[in-house]
Write an enzyme that holds these catalytic residues in place. Structure first.
Site, PDB file in Angstrom:
ATOM      1  N   LYS A  11       0.828  -1.212   0.000  1.00  0.00           N
ATOM      2  CA  LYS A  11       0.000   0.000   0.000  1.00  0.00           C
ATOM      3  C   LYS A  11       0.865   1.267   0.000  1.00  0.00           C
ATOM      4  CE  LYS A  11      -3.930  -2.282   2.300  1.00  0.00           C
ATOM      5  NZ  LYS A  11      -4.917  -2.195   3.414  1.00  0.00           N
ATOM      6  N   TYR A  51     -12.637  -1.764  -3.096  1.00  0.00           N
ATOM      7  CA  TYR A  51     -13.094  -1.862  -1.709  1.00  0.00           C
ATOM      8  C   TYR A  51     -14.607  -1.653  -1.581  1.00  0.00           C
ATOM      9  CZ  TYR A  51      -8.362  -2.255   0.218  1.00  0.00           C
ATOM     10  OH  TYR A  51      -7.105  -2.705   0.556  1.00  0.00           O
ATOM     11  N   PHE A  59     -15.151   4.497   7.560  1.00  0.00           N
ATOM     12  CA  PHE A  59     -13.789   4.833   7.123  1.00  0.00           C
ATOM     13  C   PHE A  59     -13.608   4.753   5.602  1.00  0.00           C
ATOM     14  CE2 PHE A  59     -13.873   0.316   8.372  1.00  0.00           C
ATOM     15  CZ  PHE A  59     -13.469  -0.288   7.189  1.00  0.00           C
ATOM     16  N   ASN A 114      -1.979   0.230   6.774  1.00  0.00           N
ATOM     17  CA  ASN A 114      -1.444  -1.024   7.287  1.00  0.00           C
ATOM     18  C   ASN A 114      -0.593  -1.811   6.288  1.00  0.00           C
ATOM     19  OD1 ASN A 114      -3.526  -1.855   5.712  1.00  0.00           O
ATOM     20  ND2 ASN A 114      -4.736  -2.790   7.349  1.00  0.00           N
ATOM     21  N   HIS A 117      -2.137  -5.415   1.550  1.00  0.00           N
ATOM     22  CA  HIS A 117      -3.439  -6.061   1.393  1.00  0.00           C
ATOM     23  C   HIS A 117      -3.201  -7.540   1.142  1.00  0.00           C
ATOM     24  CE1 HIS A 117      -7.356  -7.168  -0.212  1.00  0.00           C
ATOM     25  NE2 HIS A 117      -6.704  -7.740  -1.222  1.00  0.00           N
ATOM     26  N   GLU A 128      -9.650 -10.201  -7.612  1.00  0.00           N
ATOM     27  CA  GLU A 128      -8.706  -9.093  -7.414  1.00  0.00           C
ATOM     28  C   GLU A 128      -7.511  -9.197  -8.359  1.00  0.00           C
ATOM     29  OE1 GLU A 128      -9.968  -8.697  -2.703  1.00  0.00           O
ATOM     30  OE2 GLU A 128      -7.950  -9.382  -3.216  1.00  0.00           O
TER      31      GLU A 128
HETATM   32  P1  ATP Z   1      -7.111  -5.729   3.404  1.00  0.00           P
HETATM   33  O1  ATP Z   1      -8.460  -6.058   2.784  1.00  0.00           O
HETATM   34  O2  ATP Z   1      -6.567  -4.394   2.935  1.00  0.00           O
HETATM   35  O3  ATP Z   1      -6.137  -6.857   3.253  1.00  0.00           O
HETATM   36  P2  ATP Z   1      -8.074  -6.557   5.959  1.00  0.00           P
HETATM   37  O4  ATP Z   1      -8.728  -7.666   5.193  1.00  0.00           O
HETATM   38  O5  ATP Z   1      -7.135  -6.938   7.039  1.00  0.00           O
HETATM   39  O6  ATP Z   1      -7.299  -5.584   4.977  1.00  0.00           O
HETATM   40  P3  ATP Z   1     -10.600  -5.199   5.970  1.00  0.00           P
HETATM   41  O7  ATP Z   1     -11.584  -5.372   7.061  1.00  0.00           O
HETATM   42  O8  ATP Z   1     -10.834  -5.873   4.651  1.00  0.00           O
HETATM   43  O9  ATP Z   1      -9.161  -5.597   6.566  1.00  0.00           O
HETATM   44  O10 ATP Z   1     -10.429  -3.631   5.737  1.00  0.00           O
HETATM   45  C1  ATP Z   1      -9.875  -3.147   4.520  1.00  0.00           C
HETATM   46  C2  ATP Z   1      -8.965  -1.979   4.821  1.00  0.00           C
HETATM   47  O11 ATP Z   1      -9.748  -0.899   5.311  1.00  0.00           O
HETATM   48  C3  ATP Z   1      -7.946  -2.232   5.936  1.00  0.00           C
HETATM   49  O12 ATP Z   1      -6.804  -2.915   5.499  1.00  0.00           O
HETATM   50  C4  ATP Z   1      -7.627  -0.816   6.355  1.00  0.00           C
HETATM   51  O13 ATP Z   1      -6.733  -0.190   5.416  1.00  0.00           O
HETATM   52  C5  ATP Z   1      -8.991  -0.154   6.249  1.00  0.00           C
HETATM   53  N1  ATP Z   1      -9.684  -0.214   7.551  1.00  0.00           N
HETATM   54  C6  ATP Z   1     -10.281  -1.281   8.125  1.00  0.00           C
HETATM   55  N2  ATP Z   1     -10.797  -0.985   9.323  1.00  0.00           N
HETATM   56  C7  ATP Z   1     -10.527   0.321   9.526  1.00  0.00           C
HETATM   57  C8  ATP Z   1     -10.800   1.245  10.579  1.00  0.00           C
HETATM   58  N3  ATP Z   1     -11.473   0.875  11.670  1.00  0.00           N
HETATM   59  N4  ATP Z   1     -10.346   2.504  10.425  1.00  0.00           N
HETATM   60  C9  ATP Z   1      -9.677   2.905   9.319  1.00  0.00           C
HETATM   61  N5  ATP Z   1      -9.387   2.088   8.284  1.00  0.00           N
HETATM   62  C10 ATP Z   1      -9.802   0.819   8.388  1.00  0.00           C
HETATM   63 MG    MG Z   2      -9.934  -7.353   3.490  1.00  0.00          MG
END
Ligand code: ATP
Ligand code: MG
Length: 139
Positions: A11, A51, A59, A114, A117, A128
């Site tokens: 990211k 997304y 968020f 974070n 992905h 994806e």
């Molecule tokens: P990713 O899909 O990016 O691998 P993930 O599967 O661990 O991450 P998801 O629940 O799919 O987590 O959330 C997608 C992304 O949205 C997260 O990686 C983060 O960048 C953002 N995100 C999730 N929760 C929050 C939150 N509470 N506040 C801000 N951003 C968030």
């Molecule tokens: Mg995810």
């Protein structure tokens, strides 16, 4: 359907902080083979589509803003049990809760920013991967 593949993005935060090399090293030493890779940047429309599942979350605007603010590395990775093993390698969404040695523990800044992905299912990995790569870009 090929089920030994997952999709990842390094990211914008991790790219900005100079962690492309460190993250690729963790990925390859964990036994993942890179079968497709590109350095690219998501448009707002791309990030909203990618997304879309989170579009009702509070968020979402922040997430789209973040994911489009600079370049990313997109890649398709291959390994037995790829989706599950890669989620274990990256660690919890919130780096504060990620296990020691995971990519997010090492390189992420916050729950929003974070570092990486990882696809959450074989089905989403295929969707994806196809979002970013044509057949002739996958080896
Ligand atoms: P990713 O899909 O990016 O691998 P993930 O599967 O661990 O991450 P998801 O629940 O799919 O987590 O959330 C997608 C992304 O949205 C997260 O990686 C983060 O960048 C953002 N995100 C999730 N929760 C929050 C939150 N509470 N506040 C801000 N951003 C968030
Ligand atoms: Mg995810």
């Amino acid at each position: 359907m090929i089920t030994n593949r997952t999709f990842t993005m390094i990211k914008p935060d991790a790219v900005e902080n100079g962690h492309i090399g460190g993250i690729l090293e963790k990925i390859s030493s964990a036994g993942f083979k890179i079968v497709a890779m590109k350095y690219t940047q998501l448009s707002t429309r791309d990030a909203e589509a990618f997304y879309a599942v989170h579009s009702e979350r509070p968020f979402f605007g922040e997430l789209v803003e973040f994911m489009t603010r600079g370049p990313i590395v997109a890649a398709i990775l291959e390994k037995d049990n790829a989706v599950e093993d890669f989620r274990a390698l990256i660690g919890a969404t919130n780096p504060a809760e990620a296990a020691e040695g995971t990519i997010r523990k090492l390189f992420a800044t916050s729950i929003g920013e974070n570092a990486v992905h990882g696809s959450d299912s074989d089905e989403n990995a295929a969707i994806e991967g196809a979002f970013h790569f044509s057949g002739r870009e996958i080896f």
